[in-house]
Scaffold this active site. Structure first.
Site, PDB file in Angstrom:
ATOM      1  N   TYR A 146       0.821  -1.217   0.000  1.00 58.28           N
ATOM      2  CA  TYR A 146       0.000   0.000   0.000  1.00 58.28           C
ATOM      3  C   TYR A 146       0.857   1.271   0.000  1.00 58.28           C
ATOM      4  CZ  TYR A 146      -3.766  -3.212   1.378  1.00 58.28           C
ATOM      5  OH  TYR A 146      -4.667  -4.245   1.436  1.00 58.28           O
ATOM      6  N   LYS A 195       3.921 -15.251   2.643  1.00 58.28           N
ATOM      7  CA  LYS A 195       3.806 -16.027   1.404  1.00 58.28           C
ATOM      8  C   LYS A 195       5.246 -16.333   0.965  1.00 58.28           C
ATOM      9  CE  LYS A 195       1.228 -17.706  -1.918  1.00 58.28           C
ATOM     10  NZ  LYS A 195       0.424 -18.926  -1.707  1.00 58.28           N
ATOM     11  N   ASP A 255     -10.222  -8.522   8.772  1.00 56.93           N
ATOM     12  CA  ASP A 255     -11.664  -8.460   8.507  1.00 56.93           C
ATOM     13  C   ASP A 255     -12.289  -9.848   8.614  1.00 56.93           C
ATOM     14  OD1 ASP A 255     -11.742  -5.767   8.210  1.00 56.93           O
ATOM     15  OD2 ASP A 255     -12.632  -5.780   6.203  1.00 56.93           O
TER      16      ASP A 255
END
Ligand code: NAD
Length: 366
Positions: A146, A195, A255
């Site tokens: 981001y 990952k 979330d």
């Protein structure tokens, strides 16, 4: 002890829910012999109305002078509020991004706890829900995809977009340390999610986390790939204590973790910087549809105040007292409208209260 607490009441239900959290803090202060000195700070829509901008320099200076900041919520109804006629950088939410940046808040903590009394709302299989879970997602907030360089350009006649995922070892080390510190206050387990089978940034993440783990011999470190973590969260959330992860993975997993509790309106959150300073706020928004009606649920804000005591002030016993009072309120069948059971017979057994009533009920049980 004396603690300086900035209060950003904000917009919508913000003033109502922070008032209840403050009431509970005051009772905790009296019982345990602390004083909490309150300084109100304007941010969001109310700051636009008063000062023309969502966050003034004075508000930032004031926030920096506090030991911690407790926030309600900011923003209004995007369809009707004049705040949303303004350009994006002048809207209420820009205040929140601005204060996070100004205060260097790089670690975001979102606990996901399944209250046995609210487990009917949990969307997981009943055998999974009945085992319960109590986990905390620790998300890096200021790096990764981001915040990396990005561009959209034409390459060989095709529109081509690039985003870059960058982490240096220092950014990883500081959040990993925070995760281990917090695990020491909980069940002493950190699961680092990455990952690493594909991404270099994840391989560095894993290596640095393992280095940090050496300083915390009591904490058990495990590693999990993010795709597996997404599955495990719905299959067996009880296995997790602290889940440490980078910005984008944390955005998604936090979330998911909130949703499986079934009562997102009950969840507190914290954003911390290098020192013990933190900004504490409920996970929900300003709920303009119910503002001013004294029906909002203040428990997430009250629990955010408990997190503030635990993580910024090191007052574990006092934080435990608030969390125990909230559990007792639920066990006593006291409910705001949003957490009422749907089943009519169950509903009859509950006592419905408003925002103030819920604040009083928690305060009485401290
Ligand atoms: P919201 O969370 O405010 O509301 C969604 C639904 O949940 C509404 O029906 C609301 O009544 C209900 N709800 C929320 N909190 C509740 C509570 N404590 N008790 C009972 N019911 C509650 O989300 P939204 O409607 O998408 O956003 C409204 C405004 O809040 C927007 O301006 C948005 O930008 C802002 N927002 C602010 C924050 C923040 O301050 N950190 C976070 C999310 C959204």
């Amino acid at each position: 002890m004396n603690f300086k607490v900035g209060v950003i009441a904000g917009d919508g239900i913000g003033p109502e829910i922070t008032a209840q959290a403050w009431k509970v803090l005051s009772v905790v202060g009296k019982k345990f012999g602390h004083s909490f000195e309150r300084t109100d700070i304007l941010m969001g829509g109310c700051s636009i109305d008063a000062c023309g901008v969502p966050l003034t320099d004075e508000a930032v200076v004031s926030a920096k002078a506090q030991d911690a900041v407790l926030m309600g919520s900011i923003g209004g109804d995007a369809a009707t509020s004049p705040w949303y006629q303004l350009p994006p950088e002048k809207r209420p939410e820009a205040g929140l991004l601005g204060i996070r940046k100004a205060l260097g808040l790089f670690a975001n903590l979102r606990p996901a706890y399944l209250y046995p009394e609210l487990k009917e709302a949990c969307p997981l299989r009943s055998d999974t829900a009945s085992q319960g879970f109590d986990l905390l997602i620790m998300r890096e907030l200021t790096g990764g995809l981001y915040f990396g360089a990005r561009k959209t350009e034409e390459v060989d006649g095709l529109r081509t977009a690039t985003d870059t995922l960058v982490y240096n070892e220092e950014e990883i080390r500081r959040i990993a340390k925070r995760a281990f510190d917090i695990a020491m206050k909980r069940r002493k387990k950190v699961c680092s999610v990455d990952k690493a089978n594909v991404l270099d940034s994840s391989r560095l993440w894993r290596a640095v986390t393992a280095e940090v783990a050496k300083d915390y011999p009591e904490v058990e470190l495990s590693n999990m790939l993010v795709d597996n973590a997404a599955m495990q969260l719905v299959k067996d959330p009880g296995q997790f204590d602290v889940v440490l992860t980078e910005n984008m993975f944390g955005d998604i997993l936090s979330d998911e973790a909130s949703m499986i509790t079934g009562s997102i309106g009950m969840l507190p959150s914290a954003s911390l910087n290098e020192s013990r300073f933190g900004l504490y706020e409920p996970s929900g928004g300003s709920a303009p549809d119910i503002a001013g009606k004294d029906i909002a649920n203040p428990l997430a804000t009250i629990l955010s105040a408990a997190m503030m005591l635990r993580y910024s002030f090191d007052l574990d016993q006092e934080a435990d007292a608030i969390e125990a009072a909230v559990k007792q309120v639920l066990a006593d069948g006291i409910r705001t409208g949003d957490i009422m059971p749907l089943d009519e017979a169950q509903k009859q057994k509950m006592t419905k209260v408003g925002c103030t009533g819920m604040g009083d009920a928690v305060a009485e049980r401290i």
